[in-house]
Design a protein around this motif. Structure first.
Motif, mmCIF file in Angstrom:
data_model
loop_
_atom_site.group_PDB
_atom_site.id
_atom_site.type_symbol
_atom_site.label_atom_id
_atom_site.label_comp_id
_atom_site.label_asym_id
_atom_site.label_seq_id
_atom_site.Cartn_x
_atom_site.Cartn_y
_atom_site.Cartn_z
ATOM 1 N N MET A 1 0.869 -1.134 0.064
ATOM 2 C CA MET A 1 -0.037 0.079 -0.073
ATOM 3 C C MET A 1 0.838 1.107 0.090
ATOM 4 S SD MET A 1 -2.609 1.093 3.149
ATOM 5 C CE MET A 1 -2.643 -0.677 3.792
ATOM 6 N N PRO A 2 0.611 2.272 -1.011
ATOM 7 C CA PRO A 2 1.589 3.554 -0.862
ATOM 8 C C PRO A 2 1.410 4.219 0.446
ATOM 9 C CG PRO A 2 -0.760 3.808 -2.290
ATOM 10 C CD PRO A 2 -0.626 2.282 -1.805
ATOM 11 N N ALA A 3 2.414 4.934 0.522
ATOM 12 C CA ALA A 3 2.723 5.800 1.827
ATOM 13 C C ALA A 3 2.873 7.216 1.317
ATOM 14 C CB ALA A 3 3.486 5.320 2.796
ATOM 15 N N TYR A 4 2.716 8.383 1.773
ATOM 16 C CA TYR A 4 2.725 9.658 1.538
ATOM 17 C C TYR A 4 3.187 10.673 2.631
ATOM 18 C CZ TYR A 4 -0.435 8.067 -2.296
ATOM 19 O OH TYR A 4 -0.724 7.480 -3.336
ATOM 20 N N PRO A 25 16.064 15.243 -4.746
ATOM 21 C CA PRO A 25 15.184 14.393 -5.703
ATOM 22 C C PRO A 25 15.902 13.021 -5.842
ATOM 23 C CG PRO A 25 15.065 16.475 -6.507
ATOM 24 C CD PRO A 25 16.126 16.790 -5.519
ATOM 25 N N ALA A 26 17.256 13.011 -6.168
ATOM 26 C CA ALA A 26 18.020 11.611 -6.362
ATOM 27 C C ALA A 26 17.955 10.788 -5.090
ATOM 28 C CB ALA A 26 19.567 11.943 -6.687
ATOM 29 N N VAL A 27 17.996 11.521 -3.974
ATOM 30 C CA VAL A 27 17.497 10.482 -2.684
ATOM 31 C C VAL A 27 16.313 9.898 -2.574
ATOM 32 C CG1 VAL A 27 18.042 10.390 -0.173
ATOM 33 C CG2 VAL A 27 19.640 11.808 -1.671
ATOM 34 N N ILE A 28 15.279 10.755 -2.854
ATOM 35 C CA ILE A 28 13.936 10.247 -3.113
ATOM 36 C C ILE A 28 13.732 9.239 -3.941
ATOM 37 C CG2 ILE A 28 11.536 10.903 -3.725
ATOM 38 C CD1 ILE A 28 12.183 13.731 -2.626
ATOM 39 N N ALA A 29 14.320 9.253 -5.127
ATOM 40 C CA ALA A 29 14.142 8.426 -6.147
ATOM 41 C C ALA A 29 15.023 7.120 -5.627
ATOM 42 C CB ALA A 29 14.723 8.641 -7.441
ATOM 43 N N LYS A 30 15.807 7.132 -5.101
ATOM 44 C CA LYS A 30 16.675 6.008 -4.562
ATOM 45 C C LYS A 30 15.894 5.073 -3.798
ATOM 46 C CE LYS A 30 20.880 4.848 -2.081
ATOM 47 N NZ LYS A 30 22.175 5.190 -1.468
ATOM 48 N N PHE A 31 15.075 5.640 -2.860
ATOM 49 C CA PHE A 31 14.134 4.790 -2.129
ATOM 50 C C PHE A 31 12.687 4.562 -2.717
ATOM 51 C CE2 PHE A 31 17.334 6.214 0.702
ATOM 52 C CZ PHE A 31 17.620 5.213 1.362
ATOM 53 N N GLY A 32 12.460 4.714 -4.023
ATOM 54 C CA GLY A 32 11.300 4.533 -4.860
ATOM 55 C C GLY A 32 10.414 5.520 -4.441
ATOM 56 N N GLY A 33 10.570 6.699 -4.228
ATOM 57 C CA GLY A 33 9.501 7.723 -4.086
ATOM 58 C C GLY A 33 9.428 8.855 -5.414
ATOM 59 N N ARG A 34 8.561 9.371 -5.266
ATOM 60 C CA ARG A 34 8.277 10.379 -6.293
ATOM 61 C C ARG A 34 7.530 11.462 -6.057
ATOM 62 N NH1 ARG A 34 3.789 9.843 -10.085
ATOM 63 N NH2 ARG A 34 2.077 8.652 -8.826
ATOM 64 N N TYR A 35 7.816 12.648 -6.451
ATOM 65 C CA TYR A 35 6.825 13.888 -6.198
ATOM 66 C C TYR A 35 5.297 13.781 -6.723
ATOM 67 C CZ TYR A 35 10.810 16.253 -4.577
ATOM 68 O OH TYR A 35 12.010 16.875 -4.112
ATOM 69 N N ILE A 36 4.403 13.957 -6.129
ATOM 70 C CA ILE A 36 2.989 14.202 -6.402
ATOM 71 C C ILE A 36 2.721 15.700 -6.579
ATOM 72 C CG2 ILE A 36 0.643 13.606 -6.012
ATOM 73 C CD1 ILE A 36 2.371 10.982 -6.650
ATOM 74 N N VAL A 37 3.121 16.410 -5.735
ATOM 75 C CA VAL A 37 3.007 17.860 -5.700
ATOM 76 C C VAL A 37 4.419 18.543 -5.154
ATOM 77 C CG1 VAL A 37 2.078 19.653 -4.257
ATOM 78 C CG2 VAL A 37 0.487 17.767 -4.957
ATOM 79 N N GLU A 58 5.119 10.531 -2.825
ATOM 80 C CA GLU A 58 4.841 9.028 -2.801
ATOM 81 C C GLU A 58 5.685 8.183 -2.568
ATOM 82 O OE1 GLU A 58 1.316 6.773 -5.181
ATOM 83 O OE2 GLU A 58 3.031 7.364 -6.218
ATOM 84 N N PHE A 59 5.685 7.223 -1.852
ATOM 85 C CA PHE A 59 6.666 5.928 -1.758
ATOM 86 C C PHE A 59 5.683 4.727 -1.955
ATOM 87 C CE2 PHE A 59 9.108 9.310 0.252
ATOM 88 C CZ PHE A 59 10.322 9.036 -0.360
ATOM 89 N N PRO A 60 6.363 3.622 -2.361
ATOM 90 C CA PRO A 60 5.678 2.105 -2.453
ATOM 91 C C PRO A 60 4.855 2.012 -1.259
ATOM 92 C CG PRO A 60 8.058 2.048 -3.124
ATOM 93 C CD PRO A 60 7.829 3.491 -2.576
ATOM 94 N N ASP A 61 5.565 2.010 -0.012
ATOM 95 C CA ASP A 61 4.888 1.704 1.160
ATOM 96 C C ASP A 61 5.628 2.469 2.386
ATOM 97 O OD1 ASP A 61 7.473 0.347 1.861
ATOM 98 O OD2 ASP A 61 6.768 -1.481 0.781
ATOM 99 N N ALA A 62 5.086 2.269 3.454
ATOM 100 C CA ALA A 62 5.524 3.243 4.638
ATOM 101 C C ALA A 62 6.988 2.783 4.933
ATOM 102 C CB ALA A 62 4.404 3.101 5.774
ATOM 103 N N ARG A 66 9.807 5.519 5.695
ATOM 104 C CA ARG A 66 10.447 5.765 6.635
ATOM 105 C C ARG A 66 12.002 5.509 6.605
ATOM 106 N NH1 ARG A 66 6.182 2.264 8.698
ATOM 107 N NH2 ARG A 66 4.745 3.810 9.900
ATOM 108 N N ALA A 67 12.472 4.358 5.511
ATOM 109 C CA ALA A 67 13.842 4.085 5.384
ATOM 110 C C ALA A 67 14.366 5.422 4.715
ATOM 111 C CB ALA A 67 13.887 3.034 4.661
ATOM 112 N N PHE A 68 13.778 6.106 3.691
ATOM 113 C CA PHE A 68 14.352 7.205 3.171
ATOM 114 C C PHE A 68 14.551 8.193 4.354
ATOM 115 C CE2 PHE A 68 12.553 11.615 2.280
ATOM 116 C CZ PHE A 68 13.665 12.221 1.472
ATOM 117 N N TYR A 69 13.311 8.616 5.394
ATOM 118 C CA TYR A 69 13.647 9.671 5.976
ATOM 119 C C TYR A 69 14.712 9.442 7.420
ATOM 120 C CZ TYR A 69 12.216 13.299 9.631
ATOM 121 O OH TYR A 69 12.299 14.498 10.155
ATOM 122 N N ALA A 70 15.053 8.058 7.409
ATOM 123 C CA ALA A 70 16.042 7.826 8.564
ATOM 124 C C ALA A 70 17.235 7.425 7.869
ATOM 125 C CB ALA A 70 15.521 6.713 9.243
ATOM 126 N N SER A 71 17.492 7.672 6.558
ATOM 127 C CA SER A 71 18.785 7.085 5.909
ATOM 128 C C SER A 71 19.791 7.921 6.056
ATOM 129 C CB SER A 71 18.399 7.003 4.242
ATOM 130 O OG SER A 71 18.340 8.330 3.582
#
Length: 97
Positions: A1-4, A25-37, A58-62, A66-71
């Motif tokens: 389930m996606p997480a935002y 943006p490169a770090v967001i993409a590394k964790f499967g994230g993308r901008y919605i807004v 948007e990320f594939p899941d929570a 969390r992995a992105f934010y704590a990386s």
């Protein structure tokens, strides 16, 4: 389930924020994230939401969010963002696909 990530910030140091904006943006993409807004115009239709610069990621899941934010990759960018802005950030689970 996606997480935002729902983010609302006010930029206090434009030069520092520009460094963040270019690098993240490169770090967001590394964790499967993308901008919605990403900081578009806000038109308030009801109430006073106190919105300034709104970002929705948007990320594939929570777990990925969390992995992105704590990386280690994001840590120096988070410090840069916090030094350049004021605001809030929340993690919200989306609906199953």
């Amino acid at each position: 389930m996606p997480a935002y990530f729902l983010v609302n910030i006010t930029v206090r140091d434009p030069a520092k924020f520009e460094q963040y904006r270019q690098a993240v943006p490169a770090v967001i993409a590394k964790f499967g994230g993308r901008y919605i807004v990403r900081g578009g115009a806000v038109e308030v239709l009801e109430g006073d939401p106190g919105l300034d610069r709104v970002v929705i990621l948007e990320f594939p899941d929570a777990a990925a969010a969390r992995a992105f934010y704590a990386s280690e990759d994001y840590a120096p960018l988070l410090a840069l963002r916090l030094s350049a802005t004021e605001g809030s950030m929340a993690l919200v689970e989306g609906l199953p696909g």
